[in-house]
Design an enzyme around this catalytic site. Sequence first.
Site, mmCIF file in Angstrom:
data_model
loop_
_atom_site.group_PDB
_atom_site.id
_atom_site.type_symbol
_atom_site.label_atom_id
_atom_site.label_comp_id
_atom_site.label_asym_id
_atom_site.label_seq_id
_atom_site.Cartn_x
_atom_site.Cartn_y
_atom_site.Cartn_z
ATOM 1 C CB THR A 141 51.454 -80.588 -18.835
ATOM 2 O OG1 THR A 141 50.443 -79.869 -19.532
ATOM 3 C CG2 THR A 141 51.486 -80.103 -17.398
ATOM 4 C CE LYS A 174 46.018 -81.904 -20.459
ATOM 5 N NZ LYS A 174 46.700 -82.779 -21.397
ATOM 6 C CD GLU A 196 49.555 -83.877 -28.102
ATOM 7 O OE1 GLU A 196 50.238 -82.948 -27.610
ATOM 8 O OE2 GLU A 196 48.329 -83.965 -27.984
ATOM 9 C CG ASP A 226 47.517 -86.731 -24.794
ATOM 10 O OD1 ASP A 226 46.967 -85.837 -25.453
ATOM 11 O OD2 ASP A 226 48.735 -86.941 -24.780
HETATM 12 P P1 IMP Z 1 45.283 -82.439 -24.505
HETATM 13 O O1 IMP Z 1 45.131 -83.495 -23.479
HETATM 14 O O2 IMP Z 1 45.993 -81.269 -23.941
HETATM 15 O O3 IMP Z 1 45.853 -82.946 -25.792
HETATM 16 O O4 IMP Z 1 43.815 -81.948 -24.794
HETATM 17 C C1 IMP Z 1 43.162 -82.018 -26.033
HETATM 18 C C2 IMP Z 1 42.137 -80.917 -26.127
HETATM 19 O O5 IMP Z 1 41.090 -81.173 -25.188
HETATM 20 C C3 IMP Z 1 42.703 -79.539 -25.810
HETATM 21 O O6 IMP Z 1 42.172 -78.611 -26.719
HETATM 22 C C4 IMP Z 1 42.205 -79.234 -24.424
HETATM 23 O O7 IMP Z 1 41.934 -77.872 -24.284
HETATM 24 C C5 IMP Z 1 40.934 -80.075 -24.318
HETATM 25 N N1 IMP Z 1 40.800 -80.577 -22.956
HETATM 26 C C6 IMP Z 1 41.586 -81.519 -22.345
HETATM 27 N N2 IMP Z 1 41.187 -81.699 -21.074
HETATM 28 C C7 IMP Z 1 40.147 -80.868 -20.883
HETATM 29 C C8 IMP Z 1 39.342 -80.584 -19.746
HETATM 30 O O8 IMP Z 1 39.502 -81.116 -18.648
HETATM 31 N N3 IMP Z 1 38.371 -79.676 -19.952
HETATM 32 C C9 IMP Z 1 38.156 -79.048 -21.140
HETATM 33 N N4 IMP Z 1 38.894 -79.261 -22.210
HETATM 34 C C10 IMP Z 1 39.890 -80.169 -22.088
#
Ligand code: IMP
Length: 186
Positions: free
Chosen positions: A6, A11, A36, A65
């Site tokens: 990541t 995260k 992705e 994800d």
């Molecule tokens: P990804 O897992 O990084 O692809 O996340 C997808 C979208 O969801 C991104 O815009 C992240 O900012 C949001 N997101 C993922 N996990 C969280 C979380 O724990 N809190 C708030 N937003 C999240």
Amino acid sequence: MAFLVTSNTHKFNEARHILGTFRIATAMLKRIDPVEIQDDNIENVAKVSAIDAAQKCNLPVVVEDAGLSVRALDGFPGPYSSYIFKTIGNDGILKLMENTAERDAHFQSVVAFMESTMRYPLCFTGEAEGEVTHKKRGTHGFGFDSIFSPLNSPKTFAEMTLEEKTQNSHRASAFAKFALWYKTNL
Ligand code: IMP
């Protein structure tokens, strides 16, 4: 040692905290940039990224994800969360829900583990039920944290410390399942 692919420091810190409670050390693989794909299912997105990342770095890898699904918006943005956050953002979601009394929403997290001996990644899923607030609140965390309040808490994720968030979060639940598997199998 778990190698988490990541570039998102939030995260990584959350995952490291959760895995630390299981005495698993976590390293951040920042520059792998796995593919992705766009898919209706978050698990498929995580799986394809995990396969690609494992091939690129030749290590056992963990990819996570996540997505936010709003009931009044028929599950939107769900697997499109990343794109929607980058485009309309939290203000856009609040605007879409301006006249909506029904605020129920949930986060889903999929942790995918892949190593060279495996044909397919193993996935572990976690969810957090809650609601979309009427206004942004809080400054911690990232993404949709300032507009999501989990069940049984008056706070948004962005008003919580990392420790508080991981007591309630989709990510904590998915990583805890992964940790239990990891402890007994590796
Ligand atoms: P990804 O897992 O990084 O692809 O996340 C997808 C979208 O969801 C991104 O815009 C992240 O900012 C949001 N997101 C993922 N996990 C969280 C979380 O724990 N809190 C708030 N937003 C999240």
